[in-house]
Write a protein that holds these residues in place. Structure first.
Motif, PDB file in Angstrom:
ATOM      1  N   THR A  40      49.094  51.689  65.450  1.00  0.00           N
ATOM      2  CA  THR A  40      49.675  50.359  65.332  1.00  0.00           C
ATOM      3  C   THR A  40      51.117  50.474  64.839  1.00  0.00           C
ATOM      4  OG1 THR A  40      48.862  50.124  63.061  1.00  0.00           O
ATOM      5  CG2 THR A  40      47.425  49.354  64.829  1.00  0.00           C
ATOM      6  N   SER A  41      51.833  49.365  64.913  1.00  0.00           N
ATOM      7  CA  SER A  41      53.271  49.389  64.594  1.00  0.00           C
ATOM      8  C   SER A  41      53.514  49.762  63.132  1.00  0.00           C
ATOM      9  CB  SER A  41      53.895  48.036  64.920  1.00  0.00           C
ATOM     10  OG  SER A  41      53.235  46.994  64.222  1.00  0.00           O
ATOM     11  N   VAL A  42      52.716  49.241  62.198  1.00  0.00           N
ATOM     12  CA  VAL A  42      52.908  49.568  60.783  1.00  0.00           C
ATOM     13  C   VAL A  42      52.526  51.015  60.514  1.00  0.00           C
ATOM     14  CG1 VAL A  42      52.228  48.975  58.416  1.00  0.00           C
ATOM     15  CG2 VAL A  42      52.550  47.165  60.110  1.00  0.00           C
ATOM     16  N   GLU A  43      51.494  51.514  61.162  1.00  0.00           N
ATOM     17  CA  GLU A  43      51.123  52.920  60.996  1.00  0.00           C
ATOM     18  C   GLU A  43      52.226  53.831  61.509  1.00  0.00           C
ATOM     19  OE1 GLU A  43      46.429  53.664  61.387  1.00  0.00           O
ATOM     20  OE2 GLU A  43      47.246  52.491  63.056  1.00  0.00           O
ATOM     21  N   GLN A  44      52.888  53.437  62.573  1.00  0.00           N
ATOM     22  CA  GLN A  44      53.984  54.250  63.114  1.00  0.00           C
ATOM     23  C   GLN A  44      55.117  54.409  62.100  1.00  0.00           C
ATOM     24  OE1 GLN A  44      55.305  52.709  66.909  1.00  0.00           O
ATOM     25  NE2 GLN A  44      53.207  52.528  67.685  1.00  0.00           N
ATOM     26  N   PHE A  45      55.282  53.399  61.254  1.00  0.00           N
ATOM     27  CA  PHE A  45      56.346  53.454  60.251  1.00  0.00           C
ATOM     28  C   PHE A  45      56.120  54.610  59.266  1.00  0.00           C
ATOM     29  CE2 PHE A  45      58.153  51.945  56.156  1.00  0.00           C
ATOM     30  CZ  PHE A  45      59.481  51.884  56.532  1.00  0.00           C
ATOM     31  N   PHE A  46      54.840  54.974  59.013  1.00  0.00           N
ATOM     32  CA  PHE A  46      54.518  56.051  58.076  1.00  0.00           C
ATOM     33  C   PHE A  46      54.167  57.353  58.805  1.00  0.00           C
ATOM     34  CE2 PHE A  46      53.526  52.094  55.878  1.00  0.00           C
ATOM     35  CZ  PHE A  46      54.144  52.275  54.654  1.00  0.00           C
ATOM     36  N   LEU A  47      54.400  57.394  60.082  1.00  0.00           N
ATOM     37  CA  LEU A  47      53.967  58.540  60.883  1.00  0.00           C
ATOM     38  C   LEU A  47      54.822  59.782  60.594  1.00  0.00           C
ATOM     39  CD1 LEU A  47      51.715  58.808  63.066  1.00  0.00           C
ATOM     40  CD2 LEU A  47      53.527  58.655  64.777  1.00  0.00           C
ATOM     41  N   TRP A  48      54.164  60.926  60.588  1.00  0.00           N
ATOM     42  CA  TRP A  48      54.859  62.214  60.402  1.00  0.00           C
ATOM     43  C   TRP A  48      54.233  63.244  61.349  1.00  0.00           C
ATOM     44  CZ3 TRP A  48      52.866  66.918  58.417  1.00  0.00           C
ATOM     45  CH2 TRP A  48      53.842  67.909  58.210  1.00  0.00           C
ATOM     46  N   ILE A  49      54.965  63.641  62.360  1.00  0.00           N
ATOM     47  CA  ILE A  49      54.531  64.619  63.375  1.00  0.00           C
ATOM     48  C   ILE A  49      53.138  64.263  63.903  1.00  0.00           C
ATOM     49  CG2 ILE A  49      54.424  67.051  64.004  1.00  0.00           C
ATOM     50  CD1 ILE A  49      55.982  67.750  61.571  1.00  0.00           C
ATOM     51  N   GLY A  50      52.991  63.037  64.312  1.00  0.00           N
ATOM     52  CA  GLY A  50      51.753  62.607  64.955  1.00  0.00           C
ATOM     53  C   GLY A  50      50.604  62.312  64.008  1.00  0.00           C
ATOM     54  N   GLY A  51      50.864  62.058  62.730  1.00  0.00           N
ATOM     55  CA  GLY A  51      49.781  61.760  61.799  1.00  0.00           C
ATOM     56  C   GLY A  51      50.301  61.446  60.412  1.00  0.00           C
TER      57      GLY A  51
END
Length: 357
Positions: free
Chosen positions: A214-225
């Motif tokens: 989701t868009s908010v999860e993408q904000f905290f994403l680091w190398i695919g996770g």
């Protein structure tokens, strides 16, 4: 003097008279149908009639016995036929029940397939739309579409397991049963990492872009996770109080995670720089630098696998440092953290203004 002959004559005549008189009485009795000279014996006739009656009675008895046997045989045939009909009806009901159950199972499978197909179609449209927006229109990668479908199922199963673990903690079950639930969730995360390895082989940049989150999860994403150090920061407040030994081990683990994260981040930055240089050289001599650029792009898969390996090892190490109940609380806190991120993303999407159609 009288002679003796005169004495026997009356006697002889009397006997003859009595005989004739007796015959006359029989003639009157049977209406003259029987004459004295016929020589037919009249006395045995009633015995003959008795024999006839006995023979008739015997014949009737035999007929009754035969009729009884025949009716008994017919009754047994009817009973066998009724039993066969009941058995056939029972088998028919069982076949009908099995057929109805098979139809219901097939209907559920068909509904599930239709749902998955609809999800895959929508996700494929999203992927195609995103690649089109970037000017990279092309065929949808089936490996990525399969990952999207599997990841949707993974999220549903994770939410079910987190709910089950939360209820188990509230019911104060034993550590043995609680340990089984903890192991199930850890295996579930391992399954996610395997799914991502397969997807990285299909398209590593898709995972790095975070389009499956989701868009908010993408904000905290680091190398695919998620960052492994982020896992520790989220769960630590839920684990207090910890022993001094546990605090020391968790601190050491967090330090190692940050070092590994920094090394991988620097590697990703270096990869980005070299790719930018390769693209610049492609403008001058496309044929000679194409293979080098493709090789650098393929190294992205290795970075994703290393990052997922670090995430998996962090989860395993935390479960070893903590007690069973502490590990269960940590997993519940970590799962609820991402559930809240997805909920926040959904609220944000509904809050954003829409352009008129």
């Amino acid at each position: 003097m009288t002679t003796p002959t005169t004495q026997f004559a009356p006697s002889s005549r009397m006997g003859l008279y009595e005989s004739l008189h007796q015959i006359s009485i029989w003639e009157d009795t049977f209406d003259g149908n029987i004459s004295p000279g016929s020589g037919v014996c009249l006395i045995p006739e009633p015995e003959t009639k008795l024999d006839d009656k006995a023979e008739y009675a015997s014949d009737r008895s035999l007929e009754h016995v035969e009729d009884s046997h025949a009716s008994k045989s017919i009754s047994e045939k009817i009973q066998r036929r009724l039993a066969q009909n009941r058995e056939a009806a029972r088998k028919s009901r069982l076949r009908k029940k099995a057929y109805v159950q098979q139809l219901e199972t097939s209907r559920l499978k068909l509904a599930q397939l239709e749902l998955e197909l609809e999800r895959a179609r929508q996700q494929g449209m999203l992927i195609a739309g995103a690649t089109g927006a970037m000017g990279l229109c092309g065929p949808v990668n089936p490996g990525i579409v399969a990952f999207q479908v599997e990841y949707g199922h993974w999220i549903e199963e994770q939410e079910r397991q987190i709910s089950e673990l939360r209820n188990a903690l509230q019911s104060h079950i034993g550590d043995t049963d609680l340990s089984l639930l903890v192991d199930n969730i850890l295996r579930h995360y391992c399954k996610l990492f395997q799914m991502k390895r397969d997807a990285a082989r299909a398209d590593a940049f898709y995972l790095v872009s975070g389009m499956w989150r989701t868009s908010v999860e993408q904000f905290f994403l680091w190398i695919g996770g998620f960052r492994p150090s982020e896992l520790i920061n989220v769960v630590m407040p839920q684990l207090e109080p910890l022993s001094e030994q546990q605090i020391a081990k968790v601190g050491n683990l967090k330090h190692c995670c940050i070092q590994a994260e920094d090394a991988l981040t620097q590697g990703m930055d270096k990869l980005q720089q070299t790719l930018a240089q390769s693209v610049t050289f492609l403008a001058r001599n496309f044929s000679s630098h194409t293979a080098s650029a493709i090789e650098k792009l393929e190294s992205m898969e290795s970075f994703i696998n290393q990052a997922d390996h670090l995430r998996e090892q962090t989860l395993q190490q935390m479960s070893r440092i903590l007690t069973t109940r502490q590990a269960a609380k940590g997993l519940v806190a970590f799962g609820e953290y991402f559930q809240r991120l997805r909920t926040l993303s959904s609220l944000w999407s509904s809050h954003c203004p829409r352009e008129p159609a």
